[in-house]
Design a protein around this motif. Structure first.
Motif: not given
Length: 764
Positions: A457-460, A481-487, A498-507
């Motif tokens: 659903q995110i990719i779509a 690749a597709k998830m990062q673009a769609a995110w 509690t800490k910073l991670n990659k998911s936070h950096l594709y706002p």
């Protein structure tokens, strides 16, 4: 030689030492100082995994009623230091770096930056996160979520969240009218939840920790004890000391299954006493080959039983158990009898002699435990692997008696407990009628989105928002690749962390980071200091009390954050006292008890029972809550779980954790047991495969997806490491190699991403 990305010196050499011992001490001594934990950490470690203490945020191995002096392992100590770091990521940190700059940081460096201290809102104009108050955060998040279709928003939960938080989170979702509640189980062990439920009526282990004191053989499949559950090594050592045979099936030679030096044994630490040899047999199946190996053993058991019957000897199969407690035995037996040894040997990657040696152990044993991990569940035909494990146990009645049964080892501290209290997309697993009666609302009955469906659903572009209660979802999923673009196109992303991670950096279009207390920290609420609870791999429930000083005065607890979001989104309901629950978690536990009286009777009174209290398991008492009312034999659909055929140049990639890692959290760059230090960009390869490809150790190659979907997926710059791994199989690190996993390459019935047998090719 240094790694291009990390700058670390690369050292590749065989590791000859045992698991545990001085190697673990040195591993802790190297990683712990990097977090600069305060003096409170020593007290936390002293209390870790003990009654009235702090329950580790790492694995879900059981906590004994009579603990060791130090009831923590190397990775547990790393996890505690990681949470109790003195480093801080304040609003000033975010003013120094744009999100685009941080996106280029390594996973390790992001989390090494320290604990988050303030709620942060993404500002697209400056490409930075900026500080906000909690009131601003809840108001803005509530307004945005109310504008969304709730059935198109994902509420993900990491396996670390407590039972109290998880219950509140699941209740919020259902009161909002949806149950899109994927969690860590969807990533890892959903095959167990579905498969064991189908076969024996109970979705979890039938054994308890004390069953290891009563078994006389242990069969282990697809689980790396030295990295994923090191405290289990104490249990295995005790078993070996009393003569229990341990037969291991795993593609890679892993040191934890080979030898263990007990850090709490002065003689082994002084090298006066030799390390304990853990596995009495070690069989390197090829990736997905467990089905065929188990089939071979079952075939041998049936043949031995037929000989015994013909000669008037003692039966080898447990005929009484089979007749009284199972269905479809004859169908399965006929399948085994027809199986050809050439097929079994080819698909397992083992010799017939090796399979016969393992079968002899099984036939001698009176009580057998089967231990397994994601090497069983994360395959296209993972369900069939699991069914074969159950078939294998049932042949000799090894379910529902002392010292015997399936024992899946969970990787996350409360991933099993979350499912127990409602984190599930499946209506049949939620106490719908009790929720309706207790809280006066109509829970949804439409199935929600699991991990795979959420990604689809995110990719779509149909998903309207993602709320993440802990974890690093974007980094953990396939189809990167597709998830990062769609995110980035999501209308809203919310991260409790509690800490910073990659998911936070594709706002997303709107993005929030909400910092929470860690489990090790003191949680003061209106009624005083609070305790939380979690469930281990054996279905035991424990209380946990944090005493560390919170990383920031601004932090809120996870229950407080869930309540804040819920109140901002939902209309008031006098039957759901969010504020009272935040003020006193015992009231949440009372609500859990009201919803699940069979599992949580007298919850608060039993919270700190030594060894935890058992929620029970019908299959442990040979009560089979299946469609047939009995335990069910199942014929596998394939002889190898990979789900794709061998072909010229095609390899089966096994994605792995390193010794310096927990899920997507990277503590450092020393995979000590595999002898790889300074880099994670490697591919482990059999010597014969290297010769065929014309590559040498240290050469750099690329891996490219060989899935039959026409999509290009490539990871470049991987250093070849010669390794003891079956021909045709490769090993490499998760999550870096998740780029190569297609979204639709998942277990057929449970939708677990099939990361233990990924079709790839090597490109020089």
């Amino acid at each position: 030689m240094r790694d291009d990305e990390t700058g670390e010196e690369i050292i590749i050499r065989d590791y000859k030492g045992p698991a545990g011992g001085w190697g673990s001490m040195k591993g802790m001594a190297r990683v712990l100082p990097a977090e600069h934990p305060g003096p409170e950490m020593l007290d936390t470690l002293r209390r870790q995994n003990k009654p009235h203490g702090f329950m580790c945020v790492s694995c879900a191995w059981g906590k004994p009623a009579k603990p060791h002096a130090a009831e923590f392992c190397e990775n547990g100590a790393k996890a505690t230091a990681w949470e109790m770091s003195s480093a801080r990521v304040t609003p000033d940190f975010f003013q120094r770096y744009t999100v685009t700059e941080l996106e280029g940081w390594q996973d390790h460096d992001l989390e090494q930056a320290g604990r988050l201290t303030h709620p942060m809102r993404y500002d697209r104009a400056t490409d930075k996160y900026v500080a906000a108050s909690w009131d601003e955060a809840f108001a803005a998040i509530g307004a945005k979520l109310k504008s969304c279709d709730p059935k198109k928003v994902v509420l993900y939960a990491s396996g670390r969240a407590s039972l109290e938080t998880s219950f509140m989170y699941a209740l919020f979702a259902r009161m909002w009218g949806q149950q899109n509640l994927p969690d860590s189980s969807n990533m890892c062990h959903e095959t167990t939840s579905v498969g064991l439920k189908n076969a024996i009526g109970s979705p979890v282990a039938t054994i308890q920790l004390e069953d290891y004191e009563k078994c006389d053989a242990i069969f282990c499949f697809g689980q790396n004890v030295g990295v994923n559950s090191p405290r289990m090594l104490h249990t295995l050592k005790d078993c070996r000391d009393r003569g229990v045979e341990i037969v291991t099936f795993n593609p890679l030679r892993e040191r934890g299954w080979e030898a263990f030096a007990d850090p709490q044994n002065p003689l082994q630490m002084a090298k006066v006493q030799k390390p304990t040899i853990i596995s009495t047999q070690y069989h390197q199946v090829k990736a997905g080959g467990d089905i065929a190996a188990l089939l071979g053993m079952c075939k041998l058991v049936l043949e031995a039983d037929e000989r015994a019957r013909a000669e008037g000897g003692e039966r080898v199969v447990d005929q009484h158990f089979i007749e009284q407690h199972t269905v479809r035995f004859e169908e399965f037996a006929a399948f085994c009898r027809k199986a050809e040894w050439d097929d079994i040997v080819r698909e397992s990657g083992l010799t017939r002699d090796a399979i016969e040696a393992a079968a002899r152990v099984y036939m001698r044993a009176k009580a057998v435990i089967v231990v397994y991990g994601m090497g069983i569940t994360q395959h296209r035909y993972g369900m069939d692997s699991l069914y074969m494990l159950v078939n294998f146990l049932m042949l000799r009645g090894n379910i529902g008696r002392e010292g015997a049964g399936p024992g899946p080892v969970r990787g996350h501290s409360n991933v099993q407990g979350q499912r127990t209290v409602g984190i599930t997309e499946k209506t049949e697993l939620a106490p719908v009628e009790r929720l309706k009666a207790l809280f006066q609302f109509d829970p949804p009955t439409e199935k929600g989105w699991d991990t795979v469906e959420s990604c689809r659903q995110i990719i779509a572009g149909t998903c309207q928002g993602f709320v993440q209660l802990g974890g690093n979802f974007l980094r953990a999923t396939p189809e990167h690749a597709k998830m990062q673009a769609a995110w980035r196109k999501l209308p809203i992303t919310v991260h409790v962390a509690t800490k910073l991670n990659k998911s936070h950096l594709y706002p997303g279009e709107e993005s929030w980071i909400l910092p929470c207390l860690g489990r090790s920290e003191r949680d003061e609420q209106a009624s005083g200091p609070q305790a939380v609870s979690m469930e281990d791999s054996f279905s035991h429930i424990y209380g946990s009390v944090g005493k560390g000083t919170p990383a920031s005065d601004v932090l809120l607890s996870e229950p407080a954050i869930v309540a804040g979001v819920a109140k901002a989104v939902l209309p008031p309901n006098p039957n759901v006292p969010w504020d009272a629950w935040v003020g006193d978690y015992s009231l949440v536990r009372k609500a859990i008890e009201d919803c699940y009286p069979d599992k949580f009777a007298n919850f608060n009174e039993r919270l700190f029972e030594p060894g935890g209290f058992w929620k029970g398991n019908p299959a442990s008492h040979r009560k089979w809550e299946t469609e047939s009312g009995k335990a069910e034999f199942n014929v596998p659909r394939a002889l190898n779980a990979a789900g794709f055929a061998d072909a010229e140049g095609r390899f089966r990639l096994i994605t792995l954790r390193s010794n310096d890692q927990f899920n997507t959290t990277i503590y450092g760059y020393d995979d000590r047991f595999r002898g790889i230090r300074g880099t994670r960009m490697v591919v482990m390869m059999n010597r014969a495969d290297m010769a065929r490809l014309g590559v040498a150790a240290g050469d750099k190659v690329a891996l490219e997806s060989d899935a039959e979907d026409g999509e290009e997926r490539v990871v470049e710059g991987l250093r070849v490491v010669e390794y003891n791994i079956p021909e045709g199989c490769l090993g490499g690190y998760y999550p870096e190699l998740n780029y190569l996993i297609p979204l639709e390459h998942h277990a057929l019935d449970s939708h677990v991403p099939a990361g233990k047998s990924v079709p790839v090719r090597v490109r020089a």
